[in-house]
Design a protein around this motif. Sequence first.
Motif, PDB file in Angstrom:
ATOM      1  N   PRO A  40       0.826  -1.207   0.000  1.00 40.94           N
ATOM      2  CA  PRO A  40       0.000   0.000   0.000  1.00 40.94           C
ATOM      3  C   PRO A  40       0.868   1.268   0.000  1.00 40.94           C
ATOM      4  N   ILE A  41       0.440   2.246  -0.776  1.00 41.34           N
ATOM      5  CA  ILE A  41       1.034   3.584  -0.729  1.00 41.34           C
ATOM      6  C   ILE A  41      -0.126   4.515  -0.415  1.00 41.34           C
ATOM      7  N   THR A  42      -0.036   5.213   0.712  1.00 42.29           N
ATOM      8  CA  THR A  42      -1.179   6.002   1.164  1.00 42.29           C
ATOM      9  C   THR A  42      -0.821   7.478   1.250  1.00 42.29           C
ATOM     10  N   GLU A  43      -1.686   8.287   0.634  1.00 44.27           N
ATOM     11  CA  GLU A  43      -1.511   9.738   0.728  1.00 44.27           C
ATOM     12  C   GLU A  43      -2.144  10.194   2.042  1.00 44.27           C
ATOM     13  N   ILE A  44      -1.345  10.785   2.915  1.00 43.03           N
ATOM     14  CA  ILE A  44      -1.868  11.153   4.239  1.00 43.03           C
ATOM     15  C   ILE A  44      -1.885  12.660   4.471  1.00 43.03           C
ATOM     16  N   GLY A  45      -1.347  13.437   3.531  1.00 43.38           N
ATOM     17  CA  GLY A  45      -1.344  14.873   3.760  1.00 43.38           C
ATOM     18  C   GLY A  45      -0.635  15.622   2.661  1.00 43.38           C
ATOM     19  N   GLU A  46      -0.320  16.879   2.975  1.00 44.27           N
ATOM     20  CA  GLU A  46       0.245  17.756   1.956  1.00 44.27           C
ATOM     21  C   GLU A  46       1.262  18.714   2.573  1.00 44.27           C
ATOM     22  N   ILE A  47       2.230  19.097   1.762  1.00 48.43           N
ATOM     23  CA  ILE A  47       3.224  20.091   2.190  1.00 48.43           C
ATOM     24  C   ILE A  47       2.607  21.487   2.023  1.00 48.43           C
ATOM     25  N   THR A  48       2.726  22.302   3.085  1.00 52.88           N
ATOM     26  CA  THR A  48       2.196  23.671   3.048  1.00 52.88           C
ATOM     27  C   THR A  48       3.350  24.638   3.303  1.00 52.88           C
ATOM     28  N   ASN A  49       3.081  25.940   3.163  1.00 52.76           N
ATOM     29  CA  ASN A  49       4.241  26.833   3.236  1.00 52.76           C
ATOM     30  C   ASN A  49       4.340  27.647   4.520  1.00 52.76           C
ATOM     31  N   ALA A  50       3.584  27.261   5.567  1.00 51.64           N
ATOM     32  CA  ALA A  50       3.706  28.003   6.816  1.00 51.64           C
ATOM     33  C   ALA A  50       5.110  27.839   7.389  1.00 51.64           C
ATOM     34  N   SER A  51       5.569  28.874   8.028  1.00 50.04           N
ATOM     35  CA  SER A  51       6.900  28.807   8.629  1.00 50.04           C
ATOM     36  C   SER A  51       6.809  29.433  10.023  1.00 50.04           C
ATOM     37  N   PRO A  52       7.466  28.969  11.074  1.00 56.54           N
ATOM     38  CA  PRO A  52       8.416  27.855  11.069  1.00 56.54           C
ATOM     39  C   PRO A  52       7.710  26.516  10.831  1.00 56.54           C
ATOM     40  N   PRO A  53       8.523  25.474  10.541  1.00 55.93           N
ATOM     41  CA  PRO A  53       7.941  24.180  10.189  1.00 55.93           C
ATOM     42  C   PRO A  53       7.022  23.635  11.285  1.00 55.93           C
ATOM     43  N   ILE A  54       5.767  23.398  10.956  1.00 55.84           N
ATOM     44  CA  ILE A  54       4.858  22.751  11.901  1.00 55.84           C
ATOM     45  C   ILE A  54       4.065  21.662  11.180  1.00 55.84           C
TER      46      ILE A  54
END
Length: 330
Positions: free
Chosen positions: A295-309
């Motif tokens: 299985p390969i599961t998409e669990i989320g997305e990269i966003t551009n808020a900073s600092p990294p959270i």
Amino acid sequence: MSLNEFDLIRKFFMRSSQPEGNGVAHGIGDDCAILDVPDGFQLAVSTDTLVSGVHFFSDVDPYRLGVKSLAVNLSDLAAMGATAKWVSLAITVPKVDQNWLCEFSRGFFELAEKFKVSLVGGDTTKGPLSITISVKGIIPRDNALLRNNAVVGDKICVSGHLGNGALGLACKLHNKKINNPVSFVNALELTQPRIELGLLLRDFASSCIDISDGLIQDLQHILKQSQCSASINIDKLPLSPEMQEELALQTITSLESKQFALRGGDDYELLFTISQERLAQLKAQLAVSEMAKLPITEIGEITNASPPIVQLYEQGKPVFLPTQGWDHFN
Ligand code: ADP
Ligand code: MG
């Protein structure tokens, strides 16, 4: 009859046959091994130590320890997209227990043969049980999967199932009573590194890491190095059929299963970021490969808020759960 150091090395760690074509110009028995790195490739090197009482129970089955100690190292090569080639093994044992050494080396070589890695050297000493392994792999020049290339909009994906190792640990450490502990303890102790997936991901993913200390904690390494944030949909966490069975039997709660998946180490699955377009292509290629069932599961997305959270979502709403993973000094 007791063995001396050199008999021990010869008996348990020298093998007359090596995986074919592995570029071992000069193997065990000299001051150094001499290895041929093919033209156009770079060497990928990683070292991990396993200490009795910290990484494994002192009475752990030695065969399983042999498997796991090599597997966790190979997992680092997988996360870089490297082909595993060579390994060295520094082992410290309290005494010469031939049955123990025989079983340890059986597990070690079983995995080494499966992934065609050659044991090319090491060190053997007496003291509290500890194992340090250094693996070496090769990667076509400038093609490694790094942690610092995740891009805003990339999908966050994981291989396999999450949380099994952590539940296995809870069974062993806290004597947690569940229906099928064997399957989870196996996940904890018989780690299988995702080498083949790592090789494929090299052509698709923007960044990658193996999950050894917990999903969220390991994801944060990618976020820090890529200078971005992430949103994770916890409804999407891939729980194994065995974990779902425990949920159905109410031997674990839904919150526990999420905590195992978010914070548990020891899964050694790959966590990677990938553009939507490349993800579709990757899935098409996986479907016709030997990994069709993985299985390969998409669990989320990269966003551009900073600092990294990392922002967790459940049913589309932000939720706050503890996410800290394993830290040796904390
Ligand atoms: P040195 O004295 O140069 O450190 P050693 O006497 O420790 O060498 O080891 C002899 C040879 O056996 C070396 O080639 C070393 O790499 C190899 N060796 C020692 N221990 C191990 C082991 N556990 N597994 C594989 N090779 C080993
Ligand atoms: Mg030595």
